[in-house]
Design a protein around this motif. Structure first.
Motif, PDB file in Angstrom:
ATOM      1  N   ASP A  47     -21.914 -78.994  42.532  1.00  0.00           N
ATOM      2  CA  ASP A  47     -21.930 -79.605  41.092  1.00  0.00           C
ATOM      3  C   ASP A  47     -22.444 -80.701  41.176  1.00  0.00           C
ATOM      4  O   ASP A  47     -22.321 -81.841  41.660  1.00  0.00           O
ATOM      5  CB  ASP A  47     -20.188 -79.029  40.480  1.00  0.00           C
ATOM      6  N   SER A  48     -21.882 -81.624  39.943  1.00  0.00           N
ATOM      7  CA  SER A  48     -22.543 -82.897  39.474  1.00  0.00           C
ATOM      8  C   SER A  48     -23.732 -83.902  40.514  1.00  0.00           C
ATOM      9  O   SER A  48     -24.610 -83.098  40.963  1.00  0.00           O
ATOM     10  CB  SER A  48     -21.483 -83.778  39.315  1.00  0.00           C
ATOM     11  N   ALA A  51     -24.764 -82.648  43.375  1.00  0.00           N
ATOM     12  CA  ALA A  51     -25.850 -81.269  43.299  1.00  0.00           C
ATOM     13  C   ALA A  51     -27.007 -81.977  43.021  1.00  0.00           C
ATOM     14  O   ALA A  51     -28.372 -80.990  43.406  1.00  0.00           O
ATOM     15  CB  ALA A  51     -25.762 -80.293  42.055  1.00  0.00           C
ATOM     16  N   GLN A  73     -25.083 -77.263  39.612  1.00  0.00           N
ATOM     17  CA  GLN A  73     -24.007 -77.339  37.792  1.00  0.00           C
ATOM     18  C   GLN A  73     -24.267 -78.637  37.924  1.00  0.00           C
ATOM     19  O   GLN A  73     -24.054 -79.732  38.462  1.00  0.00           O
ATOM     20  CB  GLN A  73     -23.170 -76.678  38.405  1.00  0.00           C
ATOM     21  N   SER A  74     -24.596 -78.572  36.823  1.00  0.00           N
ATOM     22  CA  SER A  74     -24.833 -80.513  35.973  1.00  0.00           C
ATOM     23  C   SER A  74     -25.507 -81.690  36.815  1.00  0.00           C
ATOM     24  O   SER A  74     -24.583 -82.180  37.113  1.00  0.00           O
ATOM     25  CB  SER A  74     -22.755 -80.159  35.938  1.00  0.00           C
ATOM     26  N   SER A  75     -26.257 -81.083  37.394  1.00  0.00           N
ATOM     27  CA  SER A  75     -26.478 -82.548  38.107  1.00  0.00           C
ATOM     28  C   SER A  75     -28.078 -83.091  37.303  1.00  0.00           C
ATOM     29  O   SER A  75     -28.602 -83.366  36.467  1.00  0.00           O
ATOM     30  CB  SER A  75     -27.660 -81.823  39.831  1.00  0.00           C
ATOM     31  N   THR A 170     -25.716 -76.039  32.403  1.00  0.00           N
ATOM     32  CA  THR A 170     -25.320 -77.353  31.898  1.00  0.00           C
ATOM     33  C   THR A 170     -23.807 -77.408  31.181  1.00  0.00           C
ATOM     34  O   THR A 170     -24.103 -75.799  31.291  1.00  0.00           O
ATOM     35  CB  THR A 170     -26.659 -78.561  31.572  1.00  0.00           C
ATOM     36  N   GLY A 273     -18.505 -81.238  33.689  1.00  0.00           N
ATOM     37  CA  GLY A 273     -16.954 -80.602  35.239  1.00  0.00           C
ATOM     38  C   GLY A 273     -15.955 -79.592  34.313  1.00  0.00           C
ATOM     39  O   GLY A 273     -15.396 -78.976  35.137  1.00  0.00           O
ATOM     40  N   LEU A 276     -15.708 -75.939  35.757  1.00  0.00           N
ATOM     41  CA  LEU A 276     -15.370 -75.733  37.517  1.00  0.00           C
ATOM     42  C   LEU A 276     -14.224 -74.876  37.051  1.00  0.00           C
ATOM     43  O   LEU A 276     -13.772 -74.165  37.669  1.00  0.00           O
ATOM     44  CB  LEU A 276     -15.196 -76.819  38.256  1.00  0.00           C
TER      45      LEU A 276
END
Length: 320
Positions: A47-48, A51, A73-75, A170, A273, A276
Motif C-alpha cells: 500500500d501507499s 506500492a 493499493q493507493s499508490s 484507490t 490508508g 487498511l
C-alpha cells in the motif's frame, strides 16, 4: 509480513532505501516458496509509497519470474522519482547530519535507523529543489537506469512484455489529509492559480479548464480532488489497462466505529490508508455491524486472490 496464506507474501519495501537488496529479498522469497509449495513465487501486496516499489517491480521485465501477481493499493504513481543529479544536494545534507563523508558507505551503515530518520526529517524541511512535486515525497527511488529505468507512468506505458495479473485501486479521498497538512489555512483563488502554474507550467490553462476554481473562499477541497485524479486515479487506470487480467476498486466506506469516526476535518471522508483498518480487521472491536461485514468481505476478496488470482473464487463473497 507473511499472512499465513498459501502463495501469499506481503513485502512492503520502504523507499528509497536498498532497491537492489529488495530485489534479492523477493528472489529469495520466490525461491523458498517454490521449494515449499511448487508455485512460482509470492503475490506482492503493498500500500501507499511502498506500492510504488511493487509497481516498479511489476513493470520490470527482469522481475517477472519472482512473483505471480500483485495488488497495488493507493499508490501515488504520478509523483516523480529523482535522478542521481537531483539527489546530490539532499545526499550531501544528509551526510552532514549523520557526520559521514558522502562516499563513506561504511559510516552510513553504522548509523542507527533512528538517527537516519531524524536526519531525514531535518533535511526534508530544507529547500533543496524548485520542483514542487519533490515536496510531496522527499525521499523516493533513484532513476539508476538499472532497476529504475524511468518514471513509473512512462515505464508502464512503454512496456512491451505481458504483465502479470493485477488488483489495483484507490480510496475516494486519497489526497485530502496531505493537502490539509500542507496547507493549514484556506487557499484563495489567486493562490490556487499560483499552485497550478507551479505544478503544470505550460499546461496550466488545460488544467484550469478541467478544474476551474470553486465559488468558495477555500480551494483546498478542489486541490485535493485534482491531486486524487492526477496522482492516484489516472496512473492506476493506466496500469489496469496495460495488465491482461486486472481488477480495479474504489474504497468508499469511511472508518466509522461505534464510538467515534475519524478526525472532524475528515469526517465522512475516506482518506489515504483508511481501507487498511478494514483489510486487516484492525478496528474489529469498535466497528459497526456494517463495518464488520465489509471488513470480512474485503479480507475474503484478498484471500481469494492469493489462492486463485481471482478475488471472486473460491469463496463466494456476497454482494449485499
Amino acid at each position: 509480513m507473511n499472512l499465513k496464506l498459501p502463495r501469499l507474501i506481503e513485502k512492503p519495501v520502504p523507499s528509497p532505501v536498498a532497491k537492489t537488496e529488495a530485489v534479492a529479498h523477493i528472489q529469495v522469497d520466490a525461491d523458498t516458496k517454490e521449494q515449499r509449495h511448487g508455485d512460482n513465487g509470492p503475490i506482492l501486496i503493498v500500500d501507499s509509497a511502498g506500492a510504488q516499489s511493487t509497481a516498479l517491480y511489476y513493470g520490470t521485465s527482469g522481475m517477472q519470474s519472482f512473483f505471480q501477481a500483485a495488488i497495488i493499493q493507493s499508490s501515488p504513481m504520478s509523483l516523480p522519482f529523482r535522478t542521481y543529479t537531483e539527489y546530490i544536494t539532499r545526499t550531501v545534507l544528509l551526510a552532514e547530519q549523520l557526520k559521514c563523508a558522502v562516499s563513506d558507505i561504511v559510516c552510513f551503515r553504522k548509523v542507527s535507523y533512528q538517527d537516519i530518520i531524524a536526519a531525514q526529517l531535518v533535511v526534508t524541511d530544507m529547500i533543496t529543489s524548485l520542483n514542487v512535486l519533490f515536496f510531496f515525497e522527499p525521499w523516493v527511488p533513484v532513476i539508476d537506469n538499472i532497476i529504475v529505468q524511468d518514471q513509473l507512468v512512462k515505464m508502464i506505458s512503454n512496456t512491451s512484455f505481458t504483465l502479470k495479473p493485477l488488483i489495483i485501486g484507490t480510496v475516494t479521498d486519497e489526497s485530502l489529509s496531505f493537502l490539509y497538512g500542507l496547507f493549514r489555512r484556506p487557499v484563495s483563488v489567486f493562490e490556487y492559480a499560483e499552485i497550478l502554474f507551479g505544478l503544470f507550467g505550460n499546461n496550466f490553462f488545460k488544467v484550469v479548464e478541467h478544474f476551474p476554481p470553486d465559488e468558495v473562499n477555500d480551494q483546498r477541497p478542489l486541490l485535493a480532488c485534482l491531486f486524487i485524479q492526477w496522482t492516484f486515479t489516472c496512473s492506476s487506470r493506466l496500469f489496469a489497462r496495460k495488465a491482461p487480467i486486472a481488477y480495479t476498486y474504489v474504497f468508499t466506506y469511511p472508518p466509522i466505529t461505534n464510538g467515534a469516526s475519524n478526525s472532524s476535518v475528515f469526517q465522512w471522508h475516506v482518506c489515504h490508508g483508511d481501507e487498511l483498518y478494514f483489510l486487516f480487521e484492525a478496528l474489529w472491536a469498535n466497528l459497526t455491524d456494517a463495518g464488520r461485514r465489509l471488513s470480512t468481505d474485503f479480507a475474503n476478496y484478498w484471500t481469494n486472490y492469493a489462492k486463485s488470482q481471482d478475488p471472486n473464487q473460491p469463496l463466494q463473497v456476497p454482494l449485499i
